[in-house]
Design an enzyme around this catalytic site. Structure first.
Site, PDB file in Angstrom:
ATOM      1  N   MET A  37     -12.247   4.518  -0.896  1.00  0.00           N
ATOM      2  CA  MET A  37     -13.114   4.719   0.509  1.00  0.00           C
ATOM      3  C   MET A  37     -13.772   6.084   0.498  1.00  0.00           C
ATOM      4  O   MET A  37     -13.277   6.944   0.984  1.00  0.00           O
ATOM      5  CB  MET A  37     -11.891   4.680   1.708  1.00  0.00           C
ATOM      6  CG  MET A  37     -11.238   3.258   1.863  1.00  0.00           C
ATOM      7  SD  MET A  37      -9.896   3.318   2.901  1.00  0.00           S
ATOM      8  CE  MET A  37      -8.813   3.592   1.623  1.00  0.00           C
TER       9      MET A  37
ATOM     10  N   MET B 181     -11.935  -5.880   5.058  1.00  0.00           N
ATOM     11  CA  MET B 181     -11.163  -4.841   5.727  1.00  0.00           C
ATOM     12  C   MET B 181     -10.733  -5.678   7.177  1.00  0.00           C
ATOM     13  O   MET B 181     -11.637  -6.062   7.927  1.00  0.00           O
ATOM     14  CB  MET B 181     -11.873  -3.570   5.797  1.00  0.00           C
ATOM     15  CG  MET B 181     -12.110  -2.647   4.879  1.00  0.00           C
ATOM     16  SD  MET B 181     -10.349  -2.407   3.777  1.00  0.00           S
ATOM     17  CE  MET B 181      -9.292  -1.593   5.321  1.00  0.00           C
TER      18      MET B 181
ATOM     19  N   SER C 158       0.934  -1.335  -0.219  1.00  0.00           N
ATOM     20  CA  SER C 158       0.016  -0.027  -0.141  1.00  0.00           C
ATOM     21  C   SER C 158       0.937   1.226  -0.059  1.00  0.00           C
ATOM     22  O   SER C 158       1.538   1.488   0.879  1.00  0.00           O
ATOM     23  CB  SER C 158      -0.726   0.052   1.136  1.00  0.00           C
ATOM     24  OG  SER C 158      -1.572   1.397   1.338  1.00  0.00           O
TER      25      SER C 158
ATOM     26  N   MET D 289      -9.195   8.267  -0.286  1.00  0.00           N
ATOM     27  CA  MET D 289     -10.038   8.651   1.058  1.00  0.00           C
ATOM     28  C   MET D 289     -10.706   9.987   0.741  1.00  0.00           C
ATOM     29  O   MET D 289     -10.032  11.017   0.326  1.00  0.00           O
ATOM     30  CB  MET D 289      -9.147   8.699   2.177  1.00  0.00           C
ATOM     31  CG  MET D 289      -8.432   7.457   2.586  1.00  0.00           C
ATOM     32  SD  MET D 289      -7.371   7.429   4.256  1.00  0.00           S
ATOM     33  CE  MET D 289      -6.615   5.894   4.191  1.00  0.00           C
TER      34      MET D 289
ATOM     35  N   HIS E 135      -8.377   1.272  -4.211  1.00  0.00           N
ATOM     36  CA  HIS E 135      -9.489   1.207  -3.204  1.00  0.00           C
ATOM     37  C   HIS E 135      -9.982   2.444  -2.594  1.00  0.00           C
ATOM     38  O   HIS E 135      -9.405   3.241  -2.189  1.00  0.00           O
ATOM     39  CB  HIS E 135      -8.572   0.526  -1.930  1.00  0.00           C
ATOM     40  CG  HIS E 135      -9.393   0.416  -0.697  1.00  0.00           C
ATOM     41  ND1 HIS E 135      -8.892   0.003   0.542  1.00  0.00           N
ATOM     42  CD2 HIS E 135     -10.776   0.258  -0.542  1.00  0.00           C
ATOM     43  CE1 HIS E 135     -10.016  -0.076   1.418  1.00  0.00           C
ATOM     44  NE2 HIS E 135     -10.993   0.043   0.841  1.00  0.00           N
TER      45      HIS E 135
ATOM     46  N   ASP F 216      -4.825   3.826  -1.830  1.00  0.00           N
ATOM     47  CA  ASP F 216      -5.888   3.831  -0.981  1.00  0.00           C
ATOM     48  C   ASP F 216      -6.545   5.403  -1.283  1.00  0.00           C
ATOM     49  O   ASP F 216      -5.647   6.337  -0.867  1.00  0.00           O
ATOM     50  CB  ASP F 216      -5.460   3.915   0.364  1.00  0.00           C
ATOM     51  CG  ASP F 216      -5.153   2.344   0.952  1.00  0.00           C
ATOM     52  OD1 ASP F 216      -6.273   1.565   0.828  1.00  0.00           O
ATOM     53  OD2 ASP F 216      -4.199   2.167   1.225  1.00  0.00           O
TER      54      ASP F 216
ATOM     55  N   HIS G 163      -1.279  -1.164  -4.155  1.00  0.00           N
ATOM     56  CA  HIS G 163      -2.604  -0.969  -3.685  1.00  0.00           C
ATOM     57  C   HIS G 163      -2.581   0.608  -3.391  1.00  0.00           C
ATOM     58  O   HIS G 163      -1.589   1.163  -2.864  1.00  0.00           O
ATOM     59  CB  HIS G 163      -2.836  -1.749  -2.150  1.00  0.00           C
ATOM     60  CG  HIS G 163      -3.964  -1.472  -1.585  1.00  0.00           C
ATOM     61  ND1 HIS G 163      -5.262  -2.302  -2.116  1.00  0.00           N
ATOM     62  CD2 HIS G 163      -4.380  -0.870  -0.521  1.00  0.00           C
ATOM     63  CE1 HIS G 163      -6.103  -1.966  -1.119  1.00  0.00           C
ATOM     64  NE2 HIS G 163      -5.740  -1.013  -0.473  1.00  0.00           N
TER      65      HIS G 163
ATOM     66  N   ASP H 155      -6.838  -6.441   4.141  1.00  0.00           N
ATOM     67  CA  ASP H 155      -6.217  -4.893   4.292  1.00  0.00           C
ATOM     68  C   ASP H 155      -6.381  -4.509   5.593  1.00  0.00           C
ATOM     69  O   ASP H 155      -7.463  -4.307   6.129  1.00  0.00           O
ATOM     70  CB  ASP H 155      -6.963  -4.015   3.231  1.00  0.00           C
ATOM     71  CG  ASP H 155      -6.318  -2.872   3.224  1.00  0.00           C
ATOM     72  OD1 ASP H 155      -5.565  -2.469   3.548  1.00  0.00           O
ATOM     73  OD2 ASP H 155      -6.871  -1.999   2.254  1.00  0.00           O
TER      74      ASP H 155
HETATM   75  C1  DX5 Z   1      -6.505   1.587   5.418  1.00  0.00           C
HETATM   76  C2  DX5 Z   1      -6.025   1.179   4.190  1.00  0.00           C
HETATM   77  C3  DX5 Z   1      -5.061   0.348   4.114  1.00  0.00           C
HETATM   78  C4  DX5 Z   1      -3.832   0.803   4.753  1.00  0.00           C
HETATM   79  C5  DX5 Z   1      -3.117  -0.391   5.219  1.00  0.00           C
HETATM   80  O1  DX5 Z   1      -7.614   2.460   5.566  1.00  0.00           O
HETATM   81  O2  DX5 Z   1      -7.256   0.794   3.369  1.00  0.00           O
HETATM   82  O3  DX5 Z   1      -4.837  -0.016   2.787  1.00  0.00           O
HETATM   83  O4  DX5 Z   1      -3.161   1.425   4.159  1.00  0.00           O
HETATM   84  O5  DX5 Z   1      -1.970   0.052   6.083  1.00  0.00           O
HETATM   85  P1  DX5 Z   1      -1.271  -1.035   7.117  1.00  0.00           P
HETATM   86  O6  DX5 Z   1      -0.564  -2.228   6.235  1.00  0.00           O
HETATM   87  O7  DX5 Z   1      -0.256  -0.126   7.463  1.00  0.00           O
HETATM   88  O8  DX5 Z   1      -2.415  -1.422   8.191  1.00  0.00           O
HETATM   89 ZN    ZN Z   2      -6.512  -0.242   1.251  1.00  0.00          ZN
END
Ligand code: DX5
Ligand code: ZN
Length: 218
Positions: free
Chosen positions: A70, A139, A9, A38, A68, A36, A34, A177
């Site tokens: 969110m 998750m 990620s 947000m 991903h 992320d 990956h 994840d």
């Molecule tokens: C959380 C994200 C994850 C995050 C995971 O909101 O969706 O992908 O980057 O990070 P680690 O591996 O540090 O828990």
């Molecule tokens: Zn993620």
């Protein structure tokens, strides 16, 4: 069982040098990245947007962009992320949107489809959609931040999705994840997970090549 895939990620990489983070992943021969995304609404944090993906592509990244979203309104951004270079677009089951229409839009842009569920959401929420997606993202932390502790109470959901996959002969991946390291990945693998997002554990690993090799042997 599907062979294991590691998806580092980029959230855990240096945000002033995201291109270097992505290049390091590629240099290790890891095919997936990956990303992320947000919105400060579905989750209480902000990260980066489509322009970041586009900039990574302009730098020549050929990684599989496992994107991903969110977001409370992911359908509004599918086109932008597809155009920017996403290969898979994963949306969450929790927002009250038209999921089936959003899957169609994602496929219409030539991307693969993923469906994610939060720790507090029962597996039954994704069950009606299993035949329509390529990946279910379970998750294993409440999304929004990297570096959180893995939640073992999510393990039965992985097993449940795997059971449905077997019963129905579905060709889908089960991704986990949040808080994933070699130990927690092994717990998930034993329940049927085959795709492992690793942020902190990957980017902080003293020997990332050895880390990736151990994941490949899960
Ligand atoms: C959380 C994200 C994850 C995050 C995971 O909101 O969706 O992908 O980057 O990070 P680690 O591996 O540090 O828990
Ligand atoms: Zn993620």
């Amino acid at each position: 069982m599907n062979p294991p895939i590691l998806a580092p990620s980029l959230l855990a990489s240096d945000h002033a040098a995201l291109g270097e983070g992505a290049a390091r992943v590629a240099a290790l021969g890891i095919p997936w990245l990956h990303l992320d995304i947000m919105d400060g609404h579905f989750v209480p944090n902000l990260s980066f947007g489509p322009e970041t993906l586009a900039a990574l592509r302009r730098r020549g990244s050929a990684l599989f962009f496992d994107t991903h979203l969110m977001l409370s309104e992911p359908h509004r951004y599918v086109g932008a992320f597809a155009k920017a270079g996403a290969d898979r677009i994963t949306i969450h089951v929790e927002p009250a949107i038209n999921h089936v229409a959003t899957f169609a839009a994602i496929r219409g842009h030539g991307c693969r489809v993923g469906l994610a569920l939060n720790p507090g959401t029962p597996a039954e929420a994704v069950e009606p959609f299993l035949a329509e997606v390529d990946l279910v993202l379970v998750m294993t932390v409440q999304p929004g931040f990297g570096g959180q502790a893995f939640r073992e109470d999510t393990l039965p959901k992985i097993a449940q999705v795997d059971a449905w996959r077997r019963e129905r002969g579905l060709d889908l991946r089960i991704e986990v994840d949040g808080g994933i390291d070699l130990a927690t990945a092994a717990l998930c693998r034993a329940r049927g997970a085959d795709t492992f997002v690793a942020g902190t554990s990957f980017f902080r690993a003293p020997d990332q090549a050895a880390f990736a090799a151990r994941f490949a042997a899960l």
